[in-house]
Design a protein around this motif. Structure first.
Motif, mmCIF file in Angstrom:
data_model
loop_
_atom_site.group_PDB
_atom_site.id
_atom_site.type_symbol
_atom_site.label_atom_id
_atom_site.label_comp_id
_atom_site.label_asym_id
_atom_site.label_seq_id
_atom_site.Cartn_x
_atom_site.Cartn_y
_atom_site.Cartn_z
ATOM 1 N N HIS A 128 41.385 26.704 35.409
ATOM 2 C CA HIS A 128 40.400 27.762 35.186
ATOM 3 C C HIS A 128 40.237 28.553 36.465
ATOM 4 O O HIS A 128 39.982 27.990 37.534
ATOM 5 C CB HIS A 128 39.060 27.148 34.766
ATOM 6 N N ILE A 129 40.407 29.871 36.377
ATOM 7 C CA ILE A 129 40.321 30.738 37.553
ATOM 8 C C ILE A 129 39.324 31.841 37.264
ATOM 9 O O ILE A 129 39.524 32.642 36.340
ATOM 10 C CB ILE A 129 41.697 31.349 37.891
ATOM 11 N N ARG A 130 38.246 31.867 38.036
ATOM 12 C CA ARG A 130 37.271 32.955 37.911
ATOM 13 C C ARG A 130 37.698 34.043 38.887
ATOM 14 O O ARG A 130 37.507 33.949 40.089
ATOM 15 C CB ARG A 130 35.868 32.439 38.198
ATOM 16 N N LEU A 131 38.293 35.090 38.366
ATOM 17 C CA LEU A 131 38.930 36.113 39.186
ATOM 18 C C LEU A 131 37.915 36.997 39.902
ATOM 19 O O LEU A 131 36.896 37.386 39.327
ATOM 20 C CB LEU A 131 39.838 36.984 38.314
ATOM 21 N N ASN A 132 38.218 37.346 41.148
ATOM 22 C CA ASN A 132 37.382 38.293 41.878
ATOM 23 C C ASN A 132 37.663 39.728 41.440
ATOM 24 O O ASN A 132 36.764 40.563 41.418
ATOM 25 C CB ASN A 132 37.630 38.156 43.388
ATOM 26 N N LYS A 133 38.924 40.001 41.104
ATOM 27 C CA LYS A 133 39.314 41.340 40.643
ATOM 28 C C LYS A 133 40.088 41.207 39.340
ATOM 29 O O LYS A 133 41.317 41.362 39.302
ATOM 30 C CB LYS A 133 40.144 42.050 41.713
ATOM 31 N N PRO A 134 39.383 40.917 38.256
ATOM 32 C CA PRO A 134 40.079 40.666 36.989
ATOM 33 C C PRO A 134 40.816 41.872 36.440
ATOM 34 O O PRO A 134 41.808 41.730 35.723
ATOM 35 C CB PRO A 134 38.946 40.240 36.047
ATOM 36 N N GLY A 135 40.364 43.080 36.785
ATOM 37 C CA GLY A 135 40.975 44.284 36.229
ATOM 38 C C GLY A 135 42.447 44.417 36.575
ATOM 39 O O GLY A 135 43.254 44.850 35.744
#
Length: 289
Positions: A128-135
Motif C-alpha cells: 500500500h502506497i499513499r502517494l504524495n503526487k498521485p496525479g
C-alpha cells in the motif's frame, strides 16, 4: 532487482469499475499488479495485513500473494490497473490473469506464477502506497491504458517506455517517503553537488561545503552519501577523474598539463589519485585509447 535489465511485459491495462455488492474475493495472481484508486474507497487485505484505500492511493500485489478487495460505503470502486511481468519471459504472452485462490489453480497455472524479483531488494516495496503526487502516477497509468485501448502502431513498445517512467517514479516516491530527511534537505544537497561540479579545478574543503549547505560537515557527509553513494569530497574526486579521463582519451595534452588544469598540486598527486581510483596510471589509460 536489476533496473538495467528491466524489460516489462504489460499483460493487462484497464480502467475498470467494480459496482457493489461485488467484491474481489481472496485470490492469488501469477504476475504483478498495480491498482490505482481513482474513485471510491476499499479495504484491501494482503496476507494478514489490512489497508484502507482512498482516492490517490496505489496498491502493489505480488505473484502468489493472497489478497482480497472489499468495497466500502456502498460506492463503486474505479481502479485503473496494470498486470505485468517486470522481466519478459518466453511464456509471458501465454500467461493469463488469475481470479482464483491457489487451491483452485491447475498444475499448469501454478507453473505460471512468476518469481517475486522484488523480494531481492534490501527494502521490499510495500503493498500500500499513499502517494504524495498521485496525479503524475495516475496520468502515466492512464497513458498506458490509452495505448492498449487504441493499439496504434508500436503501442506495446510505447507502453513499455511509459511503464519504465512509471516504475522509476514509484521507486523514487518510496525512496523519498523512507528518507524524509533527504527530501527536506534536497535543495541544500543539490546546491553542494552543483557547486562541486562547477569547481572541479579547485581544491575544496568539507568545511567550505558545509557552510554552503548551512549544516554541520558530519551531517552533510551523512546525507550526501545517502543521496549519492559517496561523500562530497569523494564526489569531487570522482568528477575530477572523469574529466581527466576525457582529456586523456580525446586530447593529446601532456599529462602534466591535464593535472595542472584540473587543480592537482603536482603530476605525482594526480597519478597517485588516478591509480588509487582507477587501478592503473594515467599513462596506462592513455595507451588503451
Amino acid at each position: 532487482m536489476d533496473l538495467n535489465q528491466l524489460s516489462p511485459y504489460i499483460r493487462v491495462a484497464w480502467d475498470s469499475i467494480i459496482y457493489p455488492p461485488v467484491h474481489i474475493a481472496e485470490r492469488v495472481i501469477f504476475d504483478y499488479e498495480l491498482m490505482f484508486v481513482k474513485e471510491g474507497e476499499c479495504e484491501v487485505t494482503v496476507e494478514e495485513n489490512r489497508y484502507y484505500g482512498k482516492p490517490g492511493d496505489l496498491f502493489l500485489f505480488k505473484p502468489n500473494q493472497v489478497h482480497s478487495i472489499t468495497l466500502l460505503n456502498g460506492k463503486p470502486l474505479r481502479q485503473p490497473h496494470l498486470h505485468f511481468d517486470l522481466y519478459y519471459q518466453p511464456d509471458s504472452p501465454e500467461v493469463k490473469v488469475s481470479y482464483r485462490p491457489y487451491s483452485l489453480l491447475t498444475e499448469q497455472e501454478k507453473q505460471w506464477i512468476r518469481p517475486d524479483s522484488l523480494a531481492e531488494m534490501e527494502d521490499p516495496l510495500p503493498n500500500h502506497i499513499r502517494l504524495n503526487k498521485p496525479g503524475v502516477i495516475e496520468q502515466l497509468i492512464q497513458d498506458i491504458i490509452f495505448e492498449f485501448d487504441r493499439k496504434f502502431p508500436y503501442y506495446e513498445t510505447t507502453a513499455k517506455g511509459l511503464f519504465i517512467q512509471l516504475w522509476v517514479l514509484l521507486l523514487r516516491e518510496i525512496h523519498w517517503q523512507r528518507n524524509t530527511h533527504l527530501h527536506s534537505n534536497w535543495e541544500q544537497l543539490d546546491r553542494v553537488k552543483n557547486y562541486v561540479s562547477h569547481h572541479i579545478e579547485h581544491d575544496l574543503t568539507l568545511d567550505e561545503l558545509a557552510d554552503l549547505a548551512n549544516m554541520s560537515k558530519y551531517y552533510l557527509c551523512r546525507l550526501f552519501k545517502k543521496a549519492y553513494g559517496m561523500t562530497p569530497i569523494q564526489y569531487h574526486v570522482s568528477i575530477r577523474l572523469e574529466k581527466a579521463k576525457q582529456m586523456i582519451q580525446f586530447t593529446n595534452l601532456p599529462l602534466t598539463q591535464i593535472a595542472d588544469e584540473l587543480g592537482f598540486q603536482s603530476i605525482h598527486a594526480f597519478s597517485r589519485t588516478f591509480r588509487k581510483w582507477e587501478g592503473h596510471s594515467p599513462s596506462s589509460f592513455r595507451k588503451k585509447k
